[in-house]
Enzyme design. Structure first.
Site, short mmCIF file in Angstrom:
data_model
loop_
_atom_site.label_atom_id
_atom_site.label_comp_id
_atom_site.label_asym_id
_atom_site.label_seq_id
_atom_site.Cartn_x
_atom_site.Cartn_y
_atom_site.Cartn_z
N GLU A 196 0.78 -1.23 0.00
CA GLU A 196 0.00 0.00 0.00
C GLU A 196 0.81 1.29 0.00
O GLU A 196 0.67 2.15 0.88
CB GLU A 196 -0.98 -0.02 1.17
CG GLU A 196 -2.00 -1.15 1.02
CD GLU A 196 -3.05 -1.20 2.13
OE1 GLU A 196 -2.90 -0.47 3.14
OE2 GLU A 196 -4.02 -1.95 1.98
N GLU A 338 -5.55 -7.63 -1.61
CA GLU A 338 -6.38 -7.46 -0.43
C GLU A 338 -7.74 -6.92 -0.84
O GLU A 338 -7.84 -6.02 -1.67
CB GLU A 338 -5.75 -6.50 0.58
CG GLU A 338 -4.48 -6.99 1.23
CD GLU A 338 -3.92 -6.00 2.25
OE1 GLU A 338 -4.71 -5.13 2.72
OE2 GLU A 338 -2.72 -6.07 2.56
#
Length: 540
Positions: A196, A338
């Site tokens: 991320e 995810e």
């Protein structure tokens, strides 16, 4: 766990996505069972195995190694770690994405939060040794493993791939170490380089990760190339998983300046690959790049697009613009690293249903690893419930039609003593001086006061499959079964029976199965081992 905030509340302009709606059909002629054979590579928008057959990774995240515990969460529960892997495989999750921090890789790192009584084989193990064991056991299920550098330190995530205390050189050196550690182990298929990357600072004073801006210290695309090529220099067979950013500029838009020309479309941390078509990641080894966006629901952050009047019909165009176009234009495979939700908001259930439909059905669909197995994920919950044993049936029912269960599996190698293995392995039967039928090998893997642990490996040397298979043995009086794995293991008197699990009922000719167990009493090898009633010859 990771915090997935929006970098900007600006709505995504979906008109730009209109050009990305052309799907290209590129399915190879063959489809692989489970996760296929050998190392994986890419072909257009597909992941394929060593034979060229299409593989779909339908996996799950098991986190904890990135936290202060430095190892998998749930090892504190009453459910042994192998049983948890067994359950993942039986539900249809064929891949494990394993987050870690660089702290867990340091010399002297200590794993904590382990129930020693339930997991005695993990006592005294380092975080890496526990990782070895989980990888080894997952491989016996036919599962694959993706390693995810989730955080530089256990303290938290970072917008960039380096921090003042963890340099880019350390990041790359640790990846090279892991690539060398698991070289030759086909269970481990690749590296998710950094979790991320996202924007920081308000434009024009951006300090976060950008995509295609050309600033070496902030351009995530360029950093992914440096790390990816360093890994491939050590392990050219790995896939390189590259996440997106949140805002391509690397900074937050100033929504108060009254100048909409400076604004840009921003998305989830790691979820924005809108610039990857224009600025692709360039690797030195062909057919190794997989783009890996993240996608979340209201339980993580209430994005504007969830309130559009045409929700959920607006979502496919949004996904097209952020990352789906790469798949639809046959640029590269997509593996959603995810995605998840508590499903507390009714809109989230619709979101999950529509997202799964968007990925496509069958083996030709996009790959994914759901967040998460862990029930202690604060903003999503897990597939496992709080006892780490029972399952959230509502979530599982939505995911189930898209799961490709693992099949069989080889016996992977690991650089340190990896504890018990299981599953079926194929290959020619070994030379034996005894009669054909079956052979047994026993390995004691651990012992403690009042108990011990071992593996019973049986090879089918007959000319036909044992379907279903059943292995039986005897123990001296006073030795009792504690737990077993890779089979339904029971005891009656001094006889122990290991019946084939539903996910692997057949033991083909020339194949082996390993049953692991813990037992109470004096350490004793199994005696009179039988495969479907036929007495097995012991091997050294």
């Amino acid at each position: 766990m990771s915090r997935r905030a929006l970098a900007s509340a600006l709505a995504v302009a979906t008109t730009a996505a209109a050009g990305f709606l052309v799907a290209i059909a590129m399915a190879p002629a063959a489809h692989a069972a489970g996760t296929g054979t050998g190392y994986l590579r890419t072909s257009g928008n597909k992941i394929v195995d060593s034979t060229g057959a299409t593989v779909r990774l339908t996996g799950i995240n098991w986190f904890g190694m990135e936290t202060d515990n430095k190892t998998f969460h749930g090892l504190w529960s009453n459910n042994p770690w192998r049983n948890q892997v067994d359950k993942m495989a039986s539900l249809g999750y064929n891949t494990l994405r394993i987050p870690f921090s660089n702290d867990a890789l340091k010399a002297g790192a200590t794993a904590t939060g382990i129930n020693d009584f339930v997991n005695p084989d993990l006592v005294g193990n380092t975080p890496l040794q526990i990782l070895d064991k989980v990888i080894n056991y997952a491989g016996t299920k036919g599962m694959r493993v993706i390693l995810d550098r989730h955080r530089p330190t256990a303290a938290g995530q970072s917008a960039l791939w380096y921090t003042p205390t963890v340099s880019e050189a350390t990041w790359i050196a640790d990846w090279r170490m892991l690539a060398q550690r698991y070289a030759g182990n086909t269970t481990v298929i690749g590296a998710d380089l950094h979790n991320e990357p996202h924007a920081e600072g308000t434009n024009p004073n951006a300090t976060g990760a950008c995509w295609g801006c050309g600033v070496e210290s902030r351009d995530w695309r360029l950093a992914a190339e440096r790390a990816g090529n360093a890994i491939l220099g050590v392990q050219p067979n790995w896939l390189i998983f590259v996440e997106g950013v949140s805002c391509p500029s690397g900074g937050l838009s100033n929504v108060w300046d009254g100048d909409p020309s400076n604004d840009e479309s921003c998305g989830w941390w790691g979820g924005n690959l809108s610039k990857a078509g224009e600025f692709p990641v360039r690797l030195n080894v062909a057919n190794r790049l997989v783009y890996s966006p993240h996608e979340y629901a209201i339980s993580v952050f209430h994005q504007d697009w969830f309130d559009e009047p045409n929700y959920p019909a607006n979502m496919p165009a949004l996904w097209d613009g952020f990352w789906g176009y790469l798949y639809k234009q046959n640029v590269a495979p997509i593996m959603m690293g995810e995605f998840g939700s508590t499903l507390a908001d009714p809109k989230d259930k619709v979101w999950l249903q529509e997202l799964m439909r968007y990925t496509g059905t069958g083996v030709d669909g996009m790959s994914f690893t759901y967040w998460s197995w862990n029930p202690n994920s604060g903003d999503t919950g897990g597939i496992a419930l709080d006892d780490w044993t029972n399952i959230n049936t509502e979530k599982q029912a939505i995911l189930q039609p898209y799961l490709i269960p693992p099949v069989g599996g080889g016996t992977p190698t690991s650089p340190t003593t990896s504890g018990p293995t299981g599953g079926t392995t194929t290959g020619p039967p070994p030379t034996t001086n005894g009669p054909l039928g079956c052979q047994v090998t026993y390995q004691q893997t651990n012992a403690w006061q009042g108990g011990f642990q071992g593996n019973v490996t049986v090879r089918n040397n007959s000319g036909s499959a044992a379907n279903p298979w059943s292995v039986a043995w005897t123990w001296p009086s006073g030795v009792t079964l504690g737990s077993g794995w890779n089979a339904t293991v029971t005891q009656s008197g001094t006889t122990v029976t290991a019946a084939a699990p539903t996910w692997s009922p057949s033991l083909p000719a020339g194949s082996s199965v390993t049953i692991g167990f813990t037992a109470n009493g004096t350490a004793s090898p199994p005696g009179n081992v039988r495969l479907n009633g036929a007495t097995c010859t012991a091997t050294a």
